[in-house]
Design a protein around this motif. Structure first.
Motif, mmCIF file in Angstrom:
data_model
loop_
_atom_site.group_PDB
_atom_site.id
_atom_site.type_symbol
_atom_site.label_atom_id
_atom_site.label_comp_id
_atom_site.label_asym_id
_atom_site.label_seq_id
_atom_site.Cartn_x
_atom_site.Cartn_y
_atom_site.Cartn_z
ATOM 1 N N LEU A 4 0.965 -1.008 -0.101
ATOM 2 C CA LEU A 4 -0.078 -0.090 0.091
ATOM 3 C C LEU A 4 0.868 1.190 -0.022
ATOM 4 C CD1 LEU A 4 -2.647 -0.938 2.677
ATOM 5 C CD2 LEU A 4 -2.665 -1.572 0.241
ATOM 6 N N GLU A 6 0.782 5.497 0.515
ATOM 7 C CA GLU A 6 -0.063 6.361 0.799
ATOM 8 C C GLU A 6 0.522 7.902 0.312
ATOM 9 O OE1 GLU A 6 -0.921 4.086 4.950
ATOM 10 O OE2 GLU A 6 0.373 5.865 4.844
ATOM 11 N N CYS A 22 -4.588 6.001 -0.905
ATOM 12 C CA CYS A 22 -4.028 4.910 -0.508
ATOM 13 C C CYS A 22 -4.120 4.063 -1.593
ATOM 14 C CB CYS A 22 -4.667 4.286 0.664
ATOM 15 S SG CYS A 22 -4.203 2.593 1.222
ATOM 16 N N VAL A 24 -3.062 0.592 -3.985
ATOM 17 C CA VAL A 24 -2.766 -0.818 -3.763
ATOM 18 C C VAL A 24 -1.830 -1.123 -4.939
ATOM 19 C CG1 VAL A 24 -3.194 -3.195 -3.768
ATOM 20 C CG2 VAL A 24 -4.791 -1.489 -2.668
ATOM 21 N N VAL A 34 -11.316 -1.325 2.919
ATOM 22 C CA VAL A 34 -9.940 -0.587 3.418
ATOM 23 C C VAL A 34 -10.308 0.425 4.689
ATOM 24 C CG1 VAL A 34 -8.405 1.222 2.633
ATOM 25 C CG2 VAL A 34 -9.173 -0.471 1.142
ATOM 26 N N THR A 77 -7.651 2.259 -5.419
ATOM 27 C CA THR A 77 -7.312 3.268 -4.940
ATOM 28 C C THR A 77 -8.111 3.905 -3.935
ATOM 29 O OG1 THR A 77 -5.441 4.009 -6.420
ATOM 30 C CG2 THR A 77 -6.223 5.542 -4.692
ATOM 31 N N ALA A 97 -5.597 -2.520 4.408
ATOM 32 C CA ALA A 97 -6.597 -3.029 3.535
ATOM 33 C C ALA A 97 -6.616 -4.294 3.697
ATOM 34 C CB ALA A 97 -6.048 -2.633 2.021
ATOM 35 N N GLY A 114 -0.185 0.528 4.806
ATOM 36 C CA GLY A 114 0.655 1.480 4.505
ATOM 37 C C GLY A 114 1.660 1.914 5.489
#
Length: 123
Positions: A4, A6, A22, A24, A34, A77, A97, A114
């Motif tokens: 992840l 951010e 965020c 992926v 998430v 996202t 997530a 993240g």
């Protein structure tokens, strides 16, 4: 390898806005849900917002009416739009997530965090 990523944190004046992302990165089957968490210095990590793949969202009472979480499944996202920011919103924000992965033979769920992004709201 799935991770992840951010982005979007920074320094803003009280009353201002920021949008966190965020993303992926890596091969997944789909997002399950998430969460956005935050952790201020000396405080426990708290859940701020939650969203499912279908877009169903929930918020902590402290951010209701000010924060909006959204998901773009095509981009894998999730966003956290933060408006009317207050100094007490200052924290490191993390996304977490639950993802559905595929090995080529079967699907399974896995949980990822993240690296965190700093949000600072000046009074």
């Amino acid at each position: 390898q799935v991770q992840l990523v951010e982005s979007g944190g920074g320094l803003v004046q009280a009353g201002g806005s920021l949008r966190l992302s965020c993303a992926v990165v890596g091969s997944i089957s789909r997002i399950n849900y998430v969460d956005w968490y935050r952790q201020a210095p000396g405080k426990q990590r708290e859940l701020v917002a939650h969203i499912t793949r279908g877009g169903s969202a929930n918020y902590a009472d402290s951010v209701k009416g000010r924060f909006t979480i959204s998901i773009d499944n095509a981009k894998n996202t999730v966003y956290l739009q933060m408006n009317s920011l207050k100094p007490e919103d200052t924290a490191v924000y993390f996304c977490n997530a639950s993802l559905v992965l595929y090995t080529g033979s079967y699907y399974y769920l896995s949980d990822f965090w993240g690296q965190g992004t700093q949000v600072t709201v000046a009074s």
